[in-house]
Write a protein that holds these residues in place. Structure first.
Motif, PDB file in Angstrom:
ATOM      1  N   MET A   1       0.810  -1.213   0.000  1.00 34.00           N
ATOM      2  CA  MET A   1       0.000   0.000   0.000  1.00 34.00           C
ATOM      3  C   MET A   1       0.853   1.277   0.000  1.00 34.00           C
ATOM      4  O   MET A   1       0.536   2.233  -0.714  1.00 34.00           O
ATOM      5  CB  MET A   1      -0.932   0.000   1.218  1.00 34.00           C
ATOM      6  N   LYS A   2       1.949   1.294   0.748  1.00 37.16           N
ATOM      7  CA  LYS A   2       2.784   2.496   0.844  1.00 37.16           C
ATOM      8  C   LYS A   2       3.545   2.786  -0.442  1.00 37.16           C
ATOM      9  O   LYS A   2       4.032   3.894  -0.634  1.00 37.16           O
ATOM     10  CB  LYS A   2       3.762   2.373   2.005  1.00 37.16           C
ATOM     11  N   GLU A   3       3.652   1.801  -1.338  1.00 34.88           N
ATOM     12  CA  GLU A   3       4.393   1.975  -2.589  1.00 34.88           C
ATOM     13  C   GLU A   3       3.505   2.403  -3.761  1.00 34.88           C
ATOM     14  O   GLU A   3       4.009   2.754  -4.821  1.00 34.88           O
ATOM     15  CB  GLU A   3       5.113   0.673  -2.943  1.00 34.88           C
ATOM     16  N   ALA A   4       2.197   2.357  -3.579  1.00 35.04           N
ATOM     17  CA  ALA A   4       1.263   2.665  -4.667  1.00 35.04           C
ATOM     18  C   ALA A   4       1.231   4.162  -4.949  1.00 35.04           C
ATOM     19  O   ALA A   4       1.409   4.963  -4.040  1.00 35.04           O
ATOM     20  CB  ALA A   4      -0.127   2.176  -4.301  1.00 35.04           C
ATOM     21  N   PRO A   5       1.000   4.554  -6.186  1.00 37.13           N
ATOM     22  CA  PRO A   5       0.926   3.687  -7.370  1.00 37.13           C
ATOM     23  C   PRO A   5       2.331   3.294  -7.848  1.00 37.13           C
ATOM     24  O   PRO A   5       3.284   4.053  -7.665  1.00 37.13           O
ATOM     25  CB  PRO A   5       0.226   4.553  -8.412  1.00 37.13           C
ATOM     26  N   TYR A   6       2.426   2.104  -8.424  1.00 35.75           N
ATOM     27  CA  TYR A   6       3.692   1.659  -8.986  1.00 35.75           C
ATOM     28  C   TYR A   6       3.429   0.898 -10.277  1.00 35.75           C
ATOM     29  O   TYR A   6       2.330   0.394 -10.505  1.00 35.75           O
ATOM     30  CB  TYR A   6       4.500   0.804  -7.993  1.00 35.75           C
TER      31      TYR A   6
END
Length: 69
Positions: free
Chosen positions: A20-25
């Motif tokens: 979740m913390k990396e979105a959007p990817y």
């Protein structure tokens, strides 16, 4: 490191909770120059189908590619 061409790509906006913390990817399927295909993440600038990419790192077995210079 491996190089290849983007076969297809997508941007993940609603990942599982672990990411979740990396979105959007962006993820992509890359056709490797040596043959075969691999699914990986895109680091840095967004890529498009047909772009040439190079592998820049591996995180826990997941290859990360970026647009080749």
């Amino acid at each position: 490191m491996r190089t290849g061409t983007v076969y297809t790509e997508t941007v993940i906006y609603s990942p599982t909770e672990a990411f979740m913390k990396e979105a959007p990817y962006q993820t992509a399927i890359v056709t490797l120059e040596g043959g075969g295909r691999v699914t990986g993440r895109i680091a840095g600038e967004r890529v498009a189908i047909g772009d040439h990419v190079e592998e820049v790192e591996d995180r826990s077995g997941v290859p990360f590619f970026r647009k080749a210079t």
